[in-house]
Design a protein around this motif. Sequence first.
Motif, PDB file in Angstrom:
ATOM      1  N   LEU A  11      47.810  65.564  49.277  1.00 13.45           N
ATOM      2  CA  LEU A  11      48.984  64.962  49.915  1.00 13.45           C
ATOM      3  C   LEU A  11      49.370  65.695  51.195  1.00 13.45           C
ATOM      4  CD1 LEU A  11      51.211  64.312  46.781  1.00 13.45           C
ATOM      5  CD2 LEU A  11      49.736  62.702  47.997  1.00 13.45           C
ATOM      6  N   GLY A  12      48.677  66.754  51.478  1.00 15.31           N
ATOM      7  CA  GLY A  12      49.005  67.542  52.664  1.00 15.31           C
ATOM      8  C   GLY A  12      50.101  68.539  52.355  1.00 15.31           C
ATOM      9  N   GLU A  13      50.438  69.291  53.351  1.00  7.05           N
ATOM     10  CA  GLU A  13      51.468  70.305  53.197  1.00  7.05           C
ATOM     11  C   GLU A  13      52.842  69.650  53.153  1.00  7.05           C
ATOM     12  OE1 GLU A  13      53.124  74.094  55.740  1.00  7.05           O
ATOM     13  OE2 GLU A  13      51.024  73.512  55.956  1.00  7.05           O
ATOM     14  N   LEU A  14      53.714  70.189  52.329  1.00  8.07           N
ATOM     15  CA  LEU A  14      55.087  69.682  52.255  1.00  8.07           C
ATOM     16  C   LEU A  14      55.829  70.102  53.517  1.00  8.07           C
ATOM     17  CD1 LEU A  14      57.371  68.299  50.608  1.00  8.07           C
ATOM     18  CD2 LEU A  14      57.925  70.569  49.749  1.00  8.07           C
ATOM     19  N   ILE A  15      56.262  69.122  54.273  1.00  7.98           N
ATOM     20  CA  ILE A  15      57.012  69.395  55.496  1.00  7.98           C
ATOM     21  C   ILE A  15      58.495  69.244  55.180  1.00  7.98           C
ATOM     22  CG2 ILE A  15      57.449  68.652  57.869  1.00  7.98           C
ATOM     23  CD1 ILE A  15      54.535  67.548  57.831  1.00  7.98           C
ATOM     24  N   PRO A  16      59.263  70.318  55.319  1.00  9.23           N
ATOM     25  CA  PRO A  16      60.689  70.244  55.004  1.00  9.23           C
ATOM     26  C   PRO A  16      61.390  69.174  55.841  1.00  9.23           C
ATOM     27  CG  PRO A  16      60.008  72.521  55.341  1.00  9.23           C
ATOM     28  CD  PRO A  16      58.863  71.652  55.756  1.00  9.23           C
ATOM     29  N   GLN A  17      62.370  68.519  55.213  1.00  5.87           N
ATOM     30  CA  GLN A  17      63.180  67.516  55.893  1.00  5.87           C
ATOM     31  C   GLN A  17      64.627  67.981  55.888  1.00  5.87           C
ATOM     32  OE1 GLN A  17      62.457  63.806  53.849  1.00  5.87           O
ATOM     33  NE2 GLN A  17      60.434  63.565  54.750  1.00  5.87           N
ATOM     34  N   PRO A  18      65.411  67.549  56.873  1.00  5.14           N
ATOM     35  CA  PRO A  18      66.804  68.009  56.961  1.00  5.14           C
ATOM     36  C   PRO A  18      67.645  67.660  55.731  1.00  5.14           C
ATOM     37  CG  PRO A  18      66.162  66.827  58.956  1.00  5.14           C
ATOM     38  CD  PRO A  18      65.037  66.695  57.990  1.00  5.14           C
ATOM     39  N   ASP A  19      67.289  66.588  55.017  1.00  2.00           N
ATOM     40  CA  ASP A  19      68.100  66.176  53.873  1.00  2.00           C
ATOM     41  C   ASP A  19      67.522  66.622  52.526  1.00  2.00           C
ATOM     42  OD1 ASP A  19      65.933  64.489  53.989  1.00  2.00           O
ATOM     43  OD2 ASP A  19      67.071  62.669  53.563  1.00  2.00           O
ATOM     44  N   ASP A  20      66.626  67.601  52.535  1.00  2.00           N
ATOM     45  CA  ASP A  20      66.027  68.083  51.292  1.00  2.00           C
ATOM     46  C   ASP A  20      67.041  68.738  50.360  1.00  2.00           C
ATOM     47  OD1 ASP A  20      63.459  67.177  51.580  1.00  2.00           O
ATOM     48  OD2 ASP A  20      62.643  69.081  52.303  1.00  2.00           O
ATOM     49  N   ASP A  21      68.173  69.181  50.877  1.00  2.00           N
ATOM     50  CA  ASP A  21      69.168  69.833  50.028  1.00  2.00           C
ATOM     51  C   ASP A  21      70.173  68.854  49.414  1.00  2.00           C
ATOM     52  OD1 ASP A  21      70.345  69.273  52.452  1.00  2.00           O
ATOM     53  OD2 ASP A  21      71.535  71.111  52.521  1.00  2.00           O
ATOM     54  N   VAL A  22      69.996  67.558  49.646  1.00  2.00           N
ATOM     55  CA  VAL A  22      70.881  66.546  49.077  1.00  2.00           C
ATOM     56  C   VAL A  22      70.599  66.409  47.587  1.00  2.00           C
ATOM     57  CG1 VAL A  22      71.442  64.074  49.067  1.00  2.00           C
ATOM     58  CG2 VAL A  22      71.116  65.267  51.224  1.00  2.00           C
ATOM     59  N   ILE A  23      71.639  66.463  46.777  1.00  2.00           N
ATOM     60  CA  ILE A  23      71.480  66.319  45.329  1.00  2.00           C
ATOM     61  C   ILE A  23      71.262  64.848  45.004  1.00  2.00           C
ATOM     62  CG2 ILE A  23      72.635  66.522  43.097  1.00  2.00           C
ATOM     63  CD1 ILE A  23      73.909  69.081  44.097  1.00  2.00           C
ATOM     64  N   VAL A  24      70.156  64.564  44.345  1.00  2.00           N
ATOM     65  CA  VAL A  24      69.796  63.196  43.960  1.00  2.00           C
ATOM     66  C   VAL A  24      70.216  62.934  42.518  1.00  2.00           C
ATOM     67  CG1 VAL A  24      67.876  61.598  43.607  1.00  2.00           C
ATOM     68  CG2 VAL A  24      67.884  63.106  45.596  1.00  2.00           C
TER      69      VAL A  24
END
Length: 114
Positions: A11-24
């Motif tokens: 899947l390739g390297e995980l590229i951080p996104q600005p909204d990764d800290d949003v609680i789902v």
Amino acid sequence: METIMDRSIDLGELIPQPDDDVIVCRCEEVTKGEIRQAVHDGMRTLNEVRRYLRTGMGLCQGQTCGKLVQSIVARELGIRPRDLEMNTARSPVRPTEMGVYGNEVIEQEAEYEA
């Protein structure tokens, strides 16, 4: 469907996104970034993500977060959300004190003593 279970696909390297800290998943406090990381760690189905992170195992039983988790996993895998098999539904199990099972006997004994 084969590409989902084929764990050899990179899947390739995980590229951080600005909204990764949003609680789902609010019940279990799981963030979008944790879900994305789980997919990159090898979790390819919703059931695997659920077992790995406990998404959908809280009080709401996935009623609040289920569709969000599904779309995040599908996006990471590069497939449509409807191509993912839904979680296996199970009734919540709660511990029961042994006294609850024996309560009828205790009440009957109390009647005889009176």
